[in-house]
Write a protein that holds these residues in place. Structure first.
Motif, PDB file in Angstrom:
ATOM      1  N   ALA A 266      26.153  17.634  35.064  1.00 47.91           N
ATOM      2  CA  ALA A 266      24.755  18.049  34.959  1.00 47.91           C
ATOM      3  C   ALA A 266      24.556  19.449  35.513  1.00 47.91           C
ATOM      4  O   ALA A 266      25.174  19.851  36.499  1.00 47.91           O
ATOM      5  N   ALA A 267      23.671  20.193  34.856  1.00 49.77           N
ATOM      6  CA  ALA A 267      23.290  21.528  35.302  1.00 49.77           C
ATOM      7  C   ALA A 267      21.943  21.863  34.678  1.00 49.77           C
ATOM      8  O   ALA A 267      21.536  21.256  33.684  1.00 49.77           O
ATOM      9  N   TYR A 268      21.262  22.837  35.233  1.00 47.24           N
ATOM     10  CA  TYR A 268      19.964  23.229  34.678  1.00 47.24           C
ATOM     11  C   TYR A 268      20.113  23.827  33.281  1.00 47.24           C
ATOM     12  O   TYR A 268      19.297  23.597  32.409  1.00 47.24           O
ATOM     13  N   GLY A 269      21.174  24.597  33.067  1.00 45.39           N
ATOM     14  CA  GLY A 269      21.375  25.234  31.777  1.00 45.39           C
ATOM     15  C   GLY A 269      22.481  24.576  30.980  1.00 45.39           C
ATOM     16  O   GLY A 269      23.458  24.072  31.539  1.00 45.39           O
ATOM     17  N   SER A 270      22.351  24.588  29.660  1.00 51.91           N
ATOM     18  CA  SER A 270      23.364  23.978  28.805  1.00 51.91           C
ATOM     19  C   SER A 270      24.693  24.703  28.894  1.00 51.91           C
ATOM     20  O   SER A 270      25.758  24.074  28.850  1.00 51.91           O
ATOM     21  N   ALA A 271      24.656  26.028  29.012  1.00 53.44           N
ATOM     22  CA  ALA A 271      25.903  26.792  29.106  1.00 53.44           C
ATOM     23  C   ALA A 271      26.664  26.416  30.365  1.00 53.44           C
ATOM     24  O   ALA A 271      27.892  26.258  30.343  1.00 53.44           O
ATOM     25  N   GLU A 272      25.941  26.246  31.476  1.00 52.63           N
ATOM     26  CA  GLU A 272      26.612  25.864  32.720  1.00 52.63           C
ATOM     27  C   GLU A 272      27.162  24.449  32.628  1.00 52.63           C
ATOM     28  O   GLU A 272      28.281  24.170  33.074  1.00 52.63           O
TER      29      GLU A 272
ATOM     30  N   ARG B 297      30.464  20.387  22.519  1.00 51.56           N
ATOM     31  CA  ARG B 297      31.389  21.402  22.005  1.00 51.56           C
ATOM     32  C   ARG B 297      32.478  21.739  23.015  1.00 51.56           C
ATOM     33  O   ARG B 297      33.471  22.386  22.660  1.00 51.56           O
ATOM     34  N   GLY B 298      32.299  21.309  24.260  1.00 56.38           N
ATOM     35  CA  GLY B 298      33.331  21.529  25.267  1.00 56.38           C
ATOM     36  C   GLY B 298      34.593  20.732  25.018  1.00 56.38           C
ATOM     37  O   GLY B 298      35.632  21.004  25.634  1.00 56.38           O
ATOM     38  N   GLY B 299      34.524  19.743  24.135  1.00 57.76           N
ATOM     39  CA  GLY B 299      35.730  19.055  23.690  1.00 57.76           C
ATOM     40  C   GLY B 299      35.959  17.664  24.230  1.00 57.76           C
ATOM     41  O   GLY B 299      36.772  16.920  23.677  1.00 57.76           O
ATOM     42  N   LEU B 300      35.276  17.265  25.305  1.00 60.37           N
ATOM     43  CA  LEU B 300      35.464  15.926  25.863  1.00 60.37           C
ATOM     44  C   LEU B 300      34.349  14.998  25.402  1.00 60.37           C
ATOM     45  O   LEU B 300      33.208  15.434  25.211  1.00 60.37           O
TER      46      LEU B 300
ATOM     47  N   TRP C 181      31.080  23.165  33.061  1.00 57.77           N
ATOM     48  CA  TRP C 181      31.577  22.076  33.902  1.00 57.77           C
ATOM     49  C   TRP C 181      32.364  21.061  33.082  1.00 57.77           C
ATOM     50  O   TRP C 181      33.362  20.507  33.549  1.00 57.77           O
ATOM     51  N   ALA C 182      31.935  20.827  31.847  1.00 55.13           N
ATOM     52  CA  ALA C 182      32.688  19.923  30.973  1.00 55.13           C
ATOM     53  C   ALA C 182      34.059  20.504  30.647  1.00 55.13           C
ATOM     54  O   ALA C 182      35.070  19.790  30.616  1.00 55.13           O
ATOM     55  N   GLU C 183      34.107  21.801  30.420  1.00 50.56           N
ATOM     56  CA  GLU C 183      35.386  22.454  30.147  1.00 50.56           C
ATOM     57  C   GLU C 183      36.288  22.436  31.376  1.00 50.56           C
ATOM     58  O   GLU C 183      37.503  22.229  31.261  1.00 50.56           O
ATOM     59  N   GLN C 184      35.690  22.607  32.553  1.00 47.52           N
ATOM     60  CA  GLN C 184      36.481  22.525  33.791  1.00 47.52           C
ATOM     61  C   GLN C 184      37.057  21.127  33.960  1.00 47.52           C
ATOM     62  O   GLN C 184      38.213  20.963  34.379  1.00 47.52           O
ATOM     63  N   ALA C 185      36.274  20.104  33.597  1.00 50.33           N
ATOM     64  CA  ALA C 185      36.773  18.728  33.672  1.00 50.33           C
ATOM     65  C   ALA C 185      37.959  18.540  32.743  1.00 50.33           C
ATOM     66  O   ALA C 185      38.956  17.897  33.097  1.00 50.33           O
TER      67      ALA C 185
ATOM     68  N   ARG D 274      13.982  18.185  20.687  1.00 52.16           N
ATOM     69  CA  ARG D 274      14.834  19.249  20.166  1.00 52.16           C
ATOM     70  C   ARG D 274      15.700  19.862  21.265  1.00 52.16           C
ATOM     71  O   ARG D 274      16.870  20.169  21.043  1.00 52.16           O
ATOM     72  N   SER D 275      15.116  20.038  22.452  1.00 56.12           N
ATOM     73  CA  SER D 275      15.880  20.585  23.575  1.00 56.12           C
ATOM     74  C   SER D 275      16.989  19.644  24.005  1.00 56.12           C
ATOM     75  O   SER D 275      18.108  20.077  24.302  1.00 56.12           O
ATOM     76  N   VAL D 276      16.687  18.357  24.024  1.00 58.42           N
ATOM     77  CA  VAL D 276      17.689  17.362  24.413  1.00 58.42           C
ATOM     78  C   VAL D 276      18.846  17.368  23.422  1.00 58.42           C
ATOM     79  O   VAL D 276      20.029  17.374  23.809  1.00 58.42           O
ATOM     80  N   LEU D 277      18.539  17.392  22.140  1.00 57.70           N
ATOM     81  CA  LEU D 277      19.587  17.400  21.117  1.00 57.70           C
ATOM     82  C   LEU D 277      20.458  18.644  21.246  1.00 57.70           C
ATOM     83  O   LEU D 277      21.690  18.568  21.178  1.00 57.70           O
ATOM     84  N   ALA D 278      19.828  19.793  21.449  1.00 59.88           N
ATOM     85  CA  ALA D 278      20.586  21.041  21.575  1.00 59.88           C
ATOM     86  C   ALA D 278      21.471  21.025  22.827  1.00 59.88           C
ATOM     87  O   ALA D 278      22.608  21.518  22.801  1.00 59.88           O
ATOM     88  N   HIS D 279      20.965  20.453  23.891  1.00 55.82           N
ATOM     89  CA  HIS D 279      21.710  20.386  25.155  1.00 55.82           C
ATOM     90  C   HIS D 279      22.981  19.559  24.993  1.00 55.82           C
ATOM     91  O   HIS D 279      24.076  19.998  25.357  1.00 55.82           O
TER      92      HIS D 279
END
Length: 298
Positions: free
Chosen positions: A84-90, A130-133, A94-98, A119-124
């Motif tokens: 979890a993070a405030y921004g989707s990019a962050e 897309r991080g792969g996991l 974290w997903a990529e780090q995992a 719409r925001s939830v879907l985009a998030h």
């Protein structure tokens, strides 16, 4: 229990409490030992960096090292970090780090810096996927003010963004609606005090709090509940419920850490802005935990 290879979030995954020293630094050695101890006592894996792990008050370096420590202790397939993070990019980072650490899945809250619309939830969720996991959604409308209702979960699943959901709304009726709308979406028990109700309704796993203190009894309860053995599950659930209901209270981190201390583990302090339990709260947790210990439920 061995995880299905493509669904490592199934079974009892413990949202791990994080051991802090008196100076509030993280004791990584003790955390590694705790992860190993949970698996040795029947749990299927761990969820680091959830709310119980106080992720909101960790530095980025601490948060990354917590995941790496869990993976080194029990293997990445058994580790599903919260990202979890405030921004989707962050959150995606974290997903990529995992993934880089060797984890096989991640758990993700919806956007929670504001009351996000659909719409925001879907985009998030699309961005983090897309991080792969594989992503397991975490529905906690009490804290996030964003409710992943069954219809929205079905859409997220249908678009390939999520594979499971940790359901913390407390509304057990949703289990049946989710199963109707998205039968392949794995329902995970998200609140300890509705474990029996959601297990009977078809849950495939439990992202659990109280196994931090009482793993063997908690795992026995879960296994009995999901197999329909109510002769075993119901009396055990009644015995444990005075503790399990703390998982849905504001002070759940402090309560579970105190129970760990009483049960012979190490809970330790919490970081601000959390504060110690009030005397009457501590007395309630202590009495219920001591009763569970005396009954051999450790």
């Amino acid at each position: 229990m061995t995880h299905p290879q493509n669904r490592p979030w199934r079974g009892v995954l413990v949202a791990t409490a994080l051991p802090l020293r008196d100076d509030l630094s993280i004791d990584y050695d003790r955390y590694a030992e705790h992860c190993s101890w949970l698996v040795a006592n029947g749990c299927d894996g761990v969820v680091p960096n959830g709310s119980l792990g106080e992720y909101q008050v960790l530095t980025p370096e601490e948060r990354a090292r917590v995941v790496q420590t869990a993976v080194a202790a029990i293997g990445g397939e058994r580790v599903m970090p919260g990202v979890a993070a405030y921004g989707s990019a962050e959150a995606r980072r974290w997903a990529e780090q995992a993934g880089e650490a060797g984890c096989a899945s991640v758990m993700l809250l919806p956007p929670n810096a504001y009351r996000a619309d659909e719409r925001s939830v879907l985009a998030h969720y699309a961005e983090v996927a897309r991080g792969g996991l594989p992503v397991v959604a975490y529905n906690n409308p009490v804290d996030t003010k964003v409710d992943l209702v069954p219809e929205l979960l079905a859409r997220l699943h249908g678009e390939g963004h999520i594979h499971g959901v940790k359901e913390f709304s407390g509304d057990v009726r949703r289990a049946y609606r989710i199963a109707e709308l998205a039968p392949e979406l794995d329902l995970l028990i998200g609140a300890d005090d509705v474990l029996l109700e959601l297990a009977v309704a078809g849950a495939k796993g439990w992202v659990a709090g109280y196994p931090n203190a009482l793993p063997r009894a908690s795992v026995e309860l879960y296994r009995a509940a999901v197999t329909g053995d109510l002769t075993t599950a119901l009396p055990l659930y009644r015995q444990l419920h005075p503790l399990l209901r703390w998982d849905s209270k504001v002070e759940f981190v402090q309560a579970i850490k105190l129970s760990m201390d009483i049960a012979g583990r190490y809970g330790g302090p919490v970081r601000p802005p959390r504060v110690a339990l009030l005397p009457e709260q501590e007395a309630q947790v202590r009495a219920a935990t001591e009763k569970a210990v005396a009954a051999g439920l450790v």
